[in-house]
Design an enzyme around this catalytic site. Sequence first.
Site, PDB file in Angstrom:
ATOM      1  CB  SER A 211      -0.895  -0.003   1.238  1.00 13.32           C
ATOM      2  OG  SER A 211      -0.116  -0.318   2.365  1.00 13.32           O
TER       3      SER A 211
ATOM      4  CB  THR B 265      -1.698   5.416   4.471  1.00 10.97           C
ATOM      5  OG1 THR B 265      -2.472   5.401   3.282  1.00 10.97           O
ATOM      6  CG2 THR B 265      -0.911   6.700   4.560  1.00 10.97           C
TER       7      THR B 265
ATOM      8  CB  THR C  49      -0.619   6.192   0.717  1.00  8.18           C
ATOM      9  OG1 THR C  49      -1.443   5.043   0.633  1.00  8.18           O
ATOM     10  CG2 THR C  49      -1.243   7.319  -0.065  1.00  8.18           C
TER      11      THR C  49
ATOM     12  NE  ARG D  77      -8.589   7.951  -3.866  1.00 10.35           N
ATOM     13  CZ  ARG D  77      -7.979   7.660  -2.717  1.00 10.35           C
ATOM     14  NH1 ARG D  77      -6.702   7.348  -2.702  1.00 10.35           N
ATOM     15  NH2 ARG D  77      -8.640   7.690  -1.586  1.00 10.35           N
TER      16      ARG D  77
ATOM     17  N   GLY E 102      -5.799  10.830  -3.005  1.00 12.78           N
ATOM     18  CA  GLY E 102      -6.466  10.721  -1.707  1.00 12.78           C
ATOM     19  C   GLY E 102      -6.086  11.840  -0.762  1.00 12.78           C
TER      20      GLY E 102
ATOM     21  CB  THR F 126      -4.180   5.301   7.948  1.00 11.19           C
ATOM     22  OG1 THR F 126      -4.273   4.199   7.043  1.00 11.19           O
ATOM     23  CG2 THR F 126      -4.596   4.829   9.319  1.00 11.19           C
ATOM     24  N   GLY F 127      -6.791   5.455   6.093  1.00  8.20           N
ATOM     25  CA  GLY F 127      -8.166   5.045   5.833  1.00  8.20           C
ATOM     26  C   GLY F 127      -8.738   5.742   4.618  1.00  8.20           C
TER      27      GLY F 127
HETATM   28  C1  SD4 Z   1      -5.970   7.087   0.688  1.00  7.96           C
HETATM   29  N1  SD4 Z   1      -5.668   7.342   3.057  1.00  7.96           N
HETATM   30  O1  SD4 Z   1      -5.350   7.192  -0.346  1.00  7.96           O
HETATM   31  C2  SD4 Z   1      -5.226   6.597   1.904  1.00  7.96           C
HETATM   32  C3  SD4 Z   1      -5.395   5.127   1.997  1.00  7.96           C
HETATM   33  C4  SD4 Z   1      -5.116   4.491   3.313  1.00  7.96           C
HETATM   34  O2  SD4 Z   1      -5.104   2.713   4.704  1.00  7.96           O
HETATM   35  O3  SD4 Z   1      -4.732   5.111   4.248  1.00  7.96           O
HETATM   36  N2  SD4 Z   1      -5.312   3.231   3.489  1.00  7.96           N
HETATM   37  O4  SD4 Z   1      -7.176   7.310   0.787  1.00  7.96           O
END
Ligand code: SD4
Length: 316
Positions: free
Chosen positions: A78, A178, A196, A206, A208, A229-230
């Site tokens: 990731s 991330t 990330t 895209r 993030g 993260t997320g």
């Molecule tokens: C995103 N925040 O690109 C990142 C992805 C992530 O755990 O953190 N995944 O949206």
Amino acid sequence: MKRRDFLKTGTIGITAPSVIFGDLKINTNKNDPIILSTWEHGLPANDAAWKTLQNGGNAMAAAEAGARVPEADPKSTSVGFGGLPDEKGNVTLDACVMDSTGNAGSVAFLQNIKHPVSVARKVMEDTKHVMLVGEGARQFAVAQGFEEMNLLTEESRAAWEKWTKKRREMTPHETHDTISVLVQDKNGDLAGACTTSGWAYKLYGRVGDSPIIGAGLFVDNEIGCAAATGLGEEVIKTTGSFLVVELMRQGYDPTTACEEALNRVIKRHNGNPDFQIAYIAIRKDGKIGSACIKWSFEYALARGGANKLHKIKGMI
Ligand code: SD4
């Protein structure tokens, strides 16, 4: 009036080396460095950051050194090299850094460069800009001496090819993680880095939250720092990391600040979002905090010679 209400409405005055929230004085944490990172790959990241601090590096150098570890690790699917690609098979990377002076740098939609976090730091230190994207970011990186390489490993290609058979939409929770690294150095200064490959099999183009200052990362050397993260889209919509820091400024302790920032997301999704977001935070006095929406989340904390993984439960 409850204490927190008072703190929220009280006059905020800042005097070094303490932070004053209303009647609450928070001492600056000095001499006890802290490194706080997301997920299990935060452990080796913290080790590298720790070494950098021991060698005299400051919080920014340590955060960058930490973030570079998962970036270089093909098993971290990731982040960086070996990161899962977008729906067309392109590995596109997002990263940012922010230092104790409030300076920041960022790259988004960057391809073929293994260490976007270091490119982000170059943007911060060697340009007048904050953010470079896509082909411009790649050209800047090459001009700065970064080597170009194919970041799609055989494993990530195989996973992507398998995915193309059904094209089921993945959530960032399924393909986390991330890496965000927050550091407080021995002088009490704060800095952070976030990097990330983003949402696996995302749409081409895209971007993030991770390269967005205030969303994926925010550092205010008087108050504290936070990182996310997320699901980036929801972090951006709530300016998540900035919000966590501002809540700490209002007197919320770090964990409650993370929870309150997540409450905004939970409310927007009628109390039951079907995705994950987690925040980590360090307050200027060295108190750390974290929270996640659901399931569980792990952060790696290095302080006082120990580097350990801590698991927390979701709020809902
Ligand atoms: C995103 N925040 O690109 C990142 C992805 C992530 O755990 O953190 N995944 O949206």
